[in-house]
Design a protein around this motif. Structure first.
Motif, PDB file in Angstrom:
ATOM      1  N   GLY A   1       0.652  -1.144   0.191  1.00 45.48           N
ATOM      2  CA  GLY A   1      -0.097   0.010   0.056  1.00 45.48           C
ATOM      3  C   GLY A   1       0.664   1.258  -0.121  1.00 45.48           C
ATOM      4  O   GLY A   1       1.884   1.321   0.007  1.00 45.48           O
ATOM      5  N   GLY A   2       0.184   2.351   0.121  1.00 51.03           N
ATOM      6  CA  GLY A   2       0.695   3.625   0.199  1.00 51.03           C
ATOM      7  C   GLY A   2       1.660   4.012  -1.015  1.00 51.03           C
ATOM      8  O   GLY A   2       1.362   3.613  -2.108  1.00 51.03           O
ATOM      9  N   THR A   3       2.890   4.634  -0.414  1.00 51.86           N
ATOM     10  CA  THR A   3       3.895   5.029  -1.501  1.00 51.86           C
ATOM     11  C   THR A   3       4.477   3.802  -2.242  1.00 51.86           C
ATOM     12  O   THR A   3       4.633   4.032  -3.682  1.00 51.86           O
ATOM     13  N   SER A   4       4.541   2.705  -1.637  1.00 49.20           N
ATOM     14  CA  SER A   4       4.859   1.466  -2.502  1.00 49.20           C
ATOM     15  C   SER A   4       4.012   1.066  -3.553  1.00 49.20           C
ATOM     16  O   SER A   4       4.430   0.863  -4.805  1.00 49.20           O
ATOM     17  N   LEU A   5       2.738   1.114  -3.230  1.00 47.44           N
ATOM     18  CA  LEU A   5       1.772   0.841  -4.236  1.00 47.44           C
ATOM     19  C   LEU A   5       1.915   1.833  -5.533  1.00 47.44           C
ATOM     20  O   LEU A   5       1.798   1.417  -6.763  1.00 47.44           O
ATOM     21  N   ARG A   6       2.126   3.075  -5.114  1.00 45.53           N
ATOM     22  CA  ARG A   6       2.140   4.144  -6.186  1.00 45.53           C
ATOM     23  C   ARG A   6       3.165   4.005  -7.165  1.00 45.53           C
ATOM     24  O   ARG A   6       3.244   4.178  -8.142  1.00 45.53           O
ATOM     25  N   THR A   7       4.337   3.379  -6.463  1.00 49.20           N
ATOM     26  CA  THR A   7       5.693   3.219  -7.288  1.00 49.20           C
ATOM     27  C   THR A   7       5.384   1.861  -8.332  1.00 49.20           C
ATOM     28  O   THR A   7       5.813   1.954  -9.421  1.00 49.20           O
ATOM     29  N   VAL A   8       4.648   0.869  -7.917  1.00 52.11           N
ATOM     30  CA  VAL A   8       4.717  -0.441  -8.566  1.00 52.11           C
ATOM     31  C   VAL A   8       3.531  -0.353  -9.558  1.00 52.11           C
ATOM     32  O   VAL A   8       3.495  -1.122 -10.659  1.00 52.11           O
ATOM     33  N   ALA A   9       2.281   0.349  -9.376  1.00 54.85           N
ATOM     34  CA  ALA A   9       1.187   0.367 -10.119  1.00 54.85           C
ATOM     35  C   ALA A   9       1.541   0.735 -11.619  1.00 54.85           C
ATOM     36  O   ALA A   9       0.893  -0.042 -12.417  1.00 54.85           O
ATOM     37  N   PRO A  10       2.509   1.474 -11.832  1.00 53.18           N
ATOM     38  CA  PRO A  10       2.560   1.897 -13.181  1.00 53.18           C
ATOM     39  C   PRO A  10       3.396   0.628 -14.011  1.00 53.18           C
ATOM     40  O   PRO A  10       3.549   0.716 -15.151  1.00 53.18           O
ATOM     41  N   LEU A  11       4.003  -0.359 -13.412  1.00 47.94           N
ATOM     42  CA  LEU A  11       4.474  -1.393 -14.182  1.00 47.94           C
ATOM     43  C   LEU A  11       3.614  -2.484 -14.510  1.00 47.94           C
ATOM     44  O   LEU A  11       4.133  -3.322 -15.310  1.00 47.94           O
ATOM     45  N   ALA A  12       2.512  -2.320 -14.176  1.00 46.71           N
ATOM     46  CA  ALA A  12       1.314  -3.253 -14.882  1.00 46.71           C
ATOM     47  C   ALA A  12       1.151  -3.017 -16.293  1.00 46.71           C
ATOM     48  O   ALA A  12       0.977  -1.598 -16.871  1.00 46.71           O
ATOM     49  N   GLN A  13       1.080  -3.852 -17.256  1.00 48.94           N
ATOM     50  CA  GLN A  13       0.358  -3.732 -18.593  1.00 48.94           C
ATOM     51  C   GLN A  13      -0.901  -3.270 -18.607  1.00 48.94           C
ATOM     52  O   GLN A  13      -1.321  -2.309 -19.663  1.00 48.94           O
ATOM     53  N   GLU A  14      -1.872  -3.614 -17.907  1.00 51.04           N
ATOM     54  CA  GLU A  14      -2.977  -3.164 -17.777  1.00 51.04           C
ATOM     55  C   GLU A  14      -3.507  -2.738 -16.282  1.00 51.04           C
ATOM     56  O   GLU A  14      -3.465  -3.689 -15.311  1.00 51.04           O
ATOM     57  N   PRO A  15      -3.864  -1.543 -16.075  1.00 55.42           N
ATOM     58  CA  PRO A  15      -4.175  -1.019 -14.789  1.00 55.42           C
ATOM     59  C   PRO A  15      -5.078  -2.045 -13.874  1.00 55.42           C
ATOM     60  O   PRO A  15      -4.737  -2.038 -12.599  1.00 55.42           O
ATOM     61  N   ARG A  16      -6.167  -2.456 -14.566  1.00 58.04           N
ATOM     62  CA  ARG A  16      -6.911  -3.407 -13.858  1.00 58.04           C
ATOM     63  C   ARG A  16      -6.557  -4.639 -13.219  1.00 58.04           C
ATOM     64  O   ARG A  16      -7.037  -5.230 -12.238  1.00 58.04           O
ATOM     65  N   ASN A  17      -5.324  -4.880 -13.718  1.00 56.86           N
ATOM     66  CA  ASN A  17      -4.680  -6.229 -13.196  1.00 56.86           C
ATOM     67  C   ASN A  17      -3.813  -5.903 -11.996  1.00 56.86           C
ATOM     68  O   ASN A  17      -2.996  -6.606 -11.735  1.00 56.86           O
ATOM     69  N   VAL A  18      -3.791  -4.579 -11.361  1.00 60.12           N
ATOM     70  CA  VAL A  18      -3.249  -4.292 -10.164  1.00 60.12           C
ATOM     71  C   VAL A  18      -4.518  -4.772  -8.957  1.00 60.12           C
ATOM     72  O   VAL A  18      -5.509  -3.966  -8.910  1.00 60.12           O
ATOM     73  N   ILE A  19      -3.986  -5.614  -8.237  1.00 57.40           N
ATOM     74  CA  ILE A  19      -5.077  -6.070  -7.442  1.00 57.40           C
ATOM     75  C   ILE A  19      -4.448  -5.761  -5.739  1.00 57.40           C
ATOM     76  O   ILE A  19      -3.422  -6.242  -5.409  1.00 57.40           O
ATOM     77  N   ALA A  20      -5.082  -4.982  -5.146  1.00 60.84           N
ATOM     78  CA  ALA A  20      -4.519  -4.414  -3.750  1.00 60.84           C
ATOM     79  C   ALA A  20      -5.278  -5.282  -2.816  1.00 60.84           C
ATOM     80  O   ALA A  20      -6.638  -5.365  -2.665  1.00 60.84           O
ATOM     81  N   VAL A  21      -4.524  -5.643  -1.582  1.00 66.95           N
ATOM     82  CA  VAL A  21      -5.195  -6.323  -0.576  1.00 66.95           C
ATOM     83  C   VAL A  21      -5.641  -5.454   0.663  1.00 66.95           C
ATOM     84  O   VAL A  21      -6.343  -5.685   1.480  1.00 66.95           O
ATOM     85  N   GLY A  22      -4.915  -4.317   1.010  1.00 65.50           N
ATOM     86  CA  GLY A  22      -4.954  -3.407   1.937  1.00 65.50           C
ATOM     87  C   GLY A  22      -5.177  -1.922   1.679  1.00 65.50           C
ATOM     88  O   GLY A  22      -5.712  -1.333   2.701  1.00 65.50           O
ATOM     89  N   ASP A  23      -5.101  -1.513   0.643  1.00 73.10           N
ATOM     90  CA  ASP A  23      -5.050   0.052   0.179  1.00 73.10           C
ATOM     91  C   ASP A  23      -5.959   0.319  -0.702  1.00 73.10           C
ATOM     92  O   ASP A  23      -6.047  -0.080  -1.962  1.00 73.10           O
ATOM     93  N   MET A  24      -7.207   0.483  -0.173  1.00 67.05           N
ATOM     94  CA  MET A  24      -8.373   0.971  -1.228  1.00 67.05           C
ATOM     95  C   MET A  24      -8.099   2.002  -2.362  1.00 67.05           C
ATOM     96  O   MET A  24      -8.894   1.982  -3.538  1.00 67.05           O
ATOM     97  N   SER A  25      -7.041   2.785  -2.237  1.00 67.90           N
ATOM     98  CA  SER A  25      -6.965   3.975  -3.219  1.00 67.90           C
ATOM     99  C   SER A  25      -6.305   3.120  -4.499  1.00 67.90           C
ATOM    100  O   SER A  25      -6.053   3.963  -5.401  1.00 67.90           O
ATOM    101  N   VAL A  26      -6.352   2.032  -4.496  1.00 68.09           N
ATOM    102  CA  VAL A  26      -5.659   1.079  -5.686  1.00 68.09           C
ATOM    103  C   VAL A  26      -6.668   1.615  -6.829  1.00 68.09           C
ATOM    104  O   VAL A  26      -6.289   1.787  -7.927  1.00 68.09           O
ATOM    105  N   SER A  27      -8.086   2.138  -6.478  1.00 70.65           N
ATOM    106  CA  SER A  27      -8.846   2.358  -7.467  1.00 70.65           C
ATOM    107  C   SER A  27      -8.358   3.659  -8.438  1.00 70.65           C
ATOM    108  O   SER A  27      -8.984   4.050  -9.305  1.00 70.65           O
ATOM    109  N   ASP A  28      -7.533   4.471  -7.702  1.00 65.38           N
ATOM    110  CA  ASP A  28      -7.086   5.726  -8.224  1.00 65.38           C
ATOM    111  C   ASP A  28      -6.330   5.442  -9.429  1.00 65.38           C
ATOM    112  O   ASP A  28      -6.027   6.289 -10.368  1.00 65.38           O
TER     113      ASP A  28
END
Length: 307
Positions: free
Chosen positions: A219-246
């Motif tokens: 979650g947090g800053t770490s999530l924001r760091t890795v999220a752009p590494l996905a080919q498709e944003p919808r294939n980022v699944i978060a377990v604890g940080d609801m801001s993943v929808s951003d």
């Protein structure tokens, strides 16, 4: 009367205490169990801190810590199906009974029998970590050969996700601190030490085209760091940080019913879901068990052996 470890009000570790309580009376849809083993999870200290509502069953203080356990059914409430007195079971304490105690009540629809050949210690780790691992990988639904990044691979859920993903034929890269490397690599994970290298740069070097899926446990800053590494944003699944929808990602869709517990148990029996249990504490040492998890210093799962 039986001993329990819990908290007298919301707050930090200073509100925790041992106390005696009568055996809870199972209500409608509940079973009373003798607790053999309780799992320790970050959710436990989050509930104690008052960060999450709705899982206390309306019970007064002091409240017992813990959300998952394995043990023996001592009594049943009304409208309980599929569980009998004397059954060895594992499941969730979703009605506020807690599990760091000699006896507790579990929600019967969220409790399953322990299959022959599976220990109570392993079973106690499955309600949270085991079913979460099944859920995130089912939600991603990646084919064999796909790449998945497990961000925060070293904890109980992260290692469960990694083991199950490897068993599904996925190529797994995991991030974590230096202390988490050994267990992750033993499962076939390509490890990125965030304390020693730039995570995004190291990940791009390993998978230049981007990841087919990302499971975020940090979650947090770490999530924001890795999220752009996905080919498709919808294939980022978060377990604890609801801001993943951003970022166009999704929060894990949890299934905590008996069917998913039984499925996790079968996977554990087959060796496809092998929890890494790194510490077993007696109930008298529950403060240290939770402190280790709360401080983030543990790799794998910590359990409390009560009986």
């Amino acid at each position: 009367m039986g001993q329990a470890w819990g908290f007298s009000r919301y707050g930090g570790p200073e509100v925790q205490e041992f106390f005696d309580r009568p055996d809870p009376v199972p209500g409608r849809g509940e079973v009373l169990i003798r607790v053999d083993v309780a799992g320790v999870n970050p959710l436990d200290h989050m509930l104690r801190s008052g960060l999450i509502d709705g899982l206390d069953g309306g019970r007064p203080f002091p409240r017992v810590l813990g959300m998952e356990a394995a043990g023996i059914v001592l009594a049943r409430g009304e409208d309980v199906n599929g569980l009998e007195v004397g059954d060895a079971v594992f499941g969730f304490a979703l009605t506020g009974g807690g599990t760091y105690a000699e006896t507790t009540v579990l929600s019967a629809p969220n409790t399953a029998r322990i299959p022959k050949g599976l220990s109570a210690t392993v079973a106690a780790t499955l309600p949270v970590a085991g079913t979460t691992a099944v859920d995130v990988l089912d939600q991603l639904s990646l084919p064999a050969g796909a790449t998945v990044l497990v961000n925060g691979v070293g904890g109980g859920v992260g290692l469960a996700v990694a083991r199950l993903a490897v068993g599904r034929g996925l190529r797994v890269i995991g991030t974590g601190s230096t202390a988490k490397r050994e267990h992750a690599e033993a499962m076939g994970v390509r490890f990125i030490d965030y304390t020693a290298q730039d995570v995004a740069a190291a990940a791009r070097e390993l998978v230049a085209e981007g990841f087919d899926g990302i499971v975020d446990l940090a979650g947090g800053t770490s999530l924001r760091t890795v999220a752009p590494l996905a080919q498709e944003p919808r294939n980022v699944i978060a377990v604890g940080d609801m801001s993943v929808s951003d970022f166009g990602g999704r929060f894990v869709e949890r299934r905590v019913d008996r069917e998913n517990l039984e499925r996790s148990a079968r996977l554990a029996l087959d060796g496809l879901l092998a929890p890494v249990i790194t510490a077993v504490h007696p109930l008298s040492d529950a403060p240290a068990a939770l402190a280790t998890v709360e401080n983030g210093h543990t790799s794998g799962k910590v359990v409390i052996k009560v009986a």
